[in-house]
Design an enzyme around this catalytic site. Structure first.
Site, PDB file in Angstrom:
ATOM      1  CG  ASN A 155      -0.283  -0.089   2.523  1.00 54.93           C
ATOM      2  OD1 ASN A 155       0.749  -0.749   2.673  1.00 54.93           O
ATOM      3  ND2 ASN A 155      -0.843   0.565   3.519  1.00 54.93           N
ATOM      4  N   GLY A 231       1.788  -6.038   7.373  1.00 55.00           N
ATOM      5  CA  GLY A 231       0.870  -6.700   6.461  1.00 55.00           C
ATOM      6  C   GLY A 231      -0.325  -7.279   7.189  1.00 55.00           C
ATOM      7  CB  SER A 232      -2.783  -9.726   6.087  1.00 55.29           C
ATOM      8  OG  SER A 232      -2.071 -10.920   5.800  1.00 55.29           O
ATOM      9  CD  GLN A 233      -5.440 -11.592  13.189  1.00 58.02           C
ATOM     10  OE1 GLN A 233      -6.403 -10.972  12.756  1.00 58.02           O
ATOM     11  NE2 GLN A 233      -5.499 -12.297  14.299  1.00 58.02           N
ATOM     12  N   PRO A 234      -3.282 -12.967   8.932  1.00 56.25           N
ATOM     13  CG  PRO A 234      -5.026 -13.661   7.534  1.00 56.25           C
ATOM     14  CD  PRO A 234      -4.405 -12.436   8.125  1.00 56.25           C
ATOM     15  CB  THR A 235       0.954 -12.731   6.210  1.00 53.41           C
ATOM     16  OG1 THR A 235       0.139 -12.836   5.036  1.00 53.41           O
ATOM     17  CG2 THR A 235       2.408 -12.911   5.816  1.00 53.41           C
ATOM     18  CB  ALA A 236       1.119 -11.494  11.463  1.00 53.37           C
ATOM     19  CD  GLU A 253       1.331  -1.312  11.008  1.00 59.34           C
ATOM     20  OE1 GLU A 253       0.131  -1.528  11.312  1.00 59.34           O
ATOM     21  OE2 GLU A 253       1.687  -0.871   9.910  1.00 59.34           O
ATOM     22  CB  CYS A 287      -2.728  -0.061   8.406  1.00 55.20           C
ATOM     23  SG  CYS A 287      -1.329   0.965   8.896  1.00 55.20           S
ATOM     24  CD  GLU A 468       7.586  -0.393  12.592  1.00 53.75           C
ATOM     25  OE1 GLU A 468       8.415  -0.752  11.732  1.00 53.75           O
ATOM     26  OE2 GLU A 468       6.387  -0.240  12.363  1.00 53.75           O
TER      27      GLU A 468
END
Length: 487
Positions: A155, A231-236, A253, A287, A468
């Site tokens: 993004n 990025g996204s929660q599933p990837t995290a 984040e 975000c 951060e």
């Protein structure tokens, strides 16, 4: 063959050299839906090569003084600023954002990231304490962690990539970065500036490709002790699983479902244009964007009318149009996902006041297949709706009424995310009271997206872990050691 377009073809940047790849991924121009770029489809072999280059560069880079590293970052900021227009044009075309936003926010902020961390690096202090009864002096020192794995999203491609690279190398680490395969062009262009700025080979390595190929190889590599991911929660969740056996340091984040709370004493002259911007800037693909707007009942009708009128004035246009307020969404799949939320709202009996399915766009014929969507306002929707619970990450916002302060705090907190919020009121006591009770990492009052990089940035709950900023990024990218000397 005559008439065949020459596609831009990117290469990995490892050990200070551009290296071709065996296979490539198509990258699309969001404004036309056409392939315009080839991105390396890298994997474990490229990550191994990057680890070797980063390992070899680490002793020399980490041994440099903070002043020497700061000078390199300042030069990098300077050469990037000299190419600001070229980078802005590329970012706009690659991501779909307007050229105006890329010129005014994305690339200037990338420049500022290098300058800011070059400066803040020189002002860190250590802790020291003396124990008289034991005759001991205690003090702390910090050292770089080693190889930092950095995974950035699509993004705000260069903006967020440099937000990670700058503090990582300022602290003395070497880096392996993986930009999103959807928006890799400006990261590749940045590589061309490293030599010019005096960044030694191997200090920053950029490997392009998908999450399942490059990302997983990077995250699971035993010689990469630190991962910073946006990025996204599933990837995290996948990153957490893969990194757990190695006890890696993680900064995650993730998403947000950010509320705006607008009390009856808000200054609507300032509030409405700011809330339109906070809802739809960068096509809602930030975000920190507002996707739930709670308005006190006494001003609800007036706010709604003025907000919809102001939203309809936002022009959706091709990214290169300097008069456009919004460009194209990142991909066809993402556009379909965002539209599906509007369809769900309709099925639930909500009212679509403007935008998707209500108004019409006017686009050039070449851009009819681009990933464009009008800014969309939904009302008459329940808090339990997926549109009020899940991150849409597009130009869609929901506006609902509330009655009391206690009620709206409870409703604003009633989601799994906790990244940011805005509060609009002229009552100073109320502003402080509400901000303190909101379960999120950032609260803006009577404004939006004014950032002070010295202060912590990050979220609560499912919006991630870690912070951060000047001190927080330095702490994350270093390991602390306590030394005790008996005298």
């Amino acid at each position: 063959m005559a008439g065949t377009k020459t596609l831009l073809t990117l290469e990995n940047f490892i050990g200070g050299k551009f290296l071709p790849c065996n296979s490539y991924i198509d990258s699309y121009d969001p404004s036309t839906g056409e392939v315009y770029c080839k991105v390396p489809n890298s994997g474990k072999a490229e990550i191994e090569a990057a680890v070797e280059a980063a390992r070899e560069a680490f002793p020399g880079w980490s041994a440099r003084s903070p002043q020497e590293r700061a000078q390199v970052l300042v030069r990098l900021a300077d050469v990037l600023e000299e190419s600001l227009e070229e980078f802005a044009q590329a970012e706009s075309k690659d991501q779909g954002k307007t050229i105006t936003l890329a010129r005014s926010m994305d690339i200037p902020r990338a420049v500022h990231n290098f300058r800011f961390f070059a400066s803040s690096l020189l002002h860190h202090t250590s802790e020291c304490t003396h124990m008289d009864h034991a005759g001991c002096l205690h003090y702390t020192v910090r050292a770089p962690v080693g190889i930092a794995g950095l995974i950035s999203p699509w993004n705000l491609p260069l903006y967020l990539l440099t937000w990670k690279i700058a503090p990582a190398i300022a602290a003395g680490n070497t880096v392996i970065a993986k930009p999103s395969e959807l928006t890799s062009v400006t990261a590749w262009m940045l590589c061309k500036l490293f030599y010019k700025a005096g960044v030694p080979p191997g200090v920053v390595n950029i490997v392009f490709g998908t999450g399942p190929s490059v990302g997983e190889a990077l995250v699971s590599h035993p010689e990469v002790p630190l991962i910073s991911f946006t990025g996204s929660q599933p990837t995290a969740e996948q990153i957490t699983r893969l990194s757990a056996p190695h006890c890696k340091k993680l900064s995650l984040e993730l998403g947000g479902k950010n509320p705006a709370i607008i009390f009856e004493d808000a200054d609507l002259e300032e509030c409405i244009p700011a809330t339109v911007r906070s809802s739809f800037a960068n096509q809602g693909e930030i975000c920190l964007c507002t996707s739930r707007i709670f308005v006190q009942r006494s001003i609800f009708s007036e706010f709604l009318k003025r907000f919809v009128d102001a939203t309809r004035k936002w022009k959706v246009g091709i990214p290169s149009d300097p008069s456009a307020s919004m460009g194209a969404l990142i991909s066809k799949a993402h556009l379909e996902k965002v539209r599906s939320y509007v369809q769900k709202a309709c099925a639930e009996g909500a009212q679509i006041l403007c935008g998707e399915g209500v108004d019409k766009m006017s686009l050039p014929s070449r851009n009819q297949t681009g990933y464009f969507m009008l800014p969309t306002v939904i009302t008459d929707i329940k808090d339990e709706s997926s549109c009020m619970k899940e991150e849409i990450f597009g130009p869609v916002t929901c506006v609902v009424p509330f009655d009391s302060e206690e009620e709206v705090i409870k409703r604003a907190n009633n989601v799994k995310y906790g990244l940011a919020a805005t509060v609009w009121s002229s009552n100073v006591g109320r502003v402080h009271r509400v901000a303190k009770k909101l379960q999120c990492g950032l609260v803006w009052t009577n404004c939006w997206l004014i950032r002070e990089l010295n202060l912590p940035f990050g979220g609560m709950k499912s919006s991630g872990i870690g912070r951060e900023g000047a001190k927080d990024s330095y702490d994350f990218f270093t390991e602390i050691k306590t030394i005790t000397v008996k005298h």
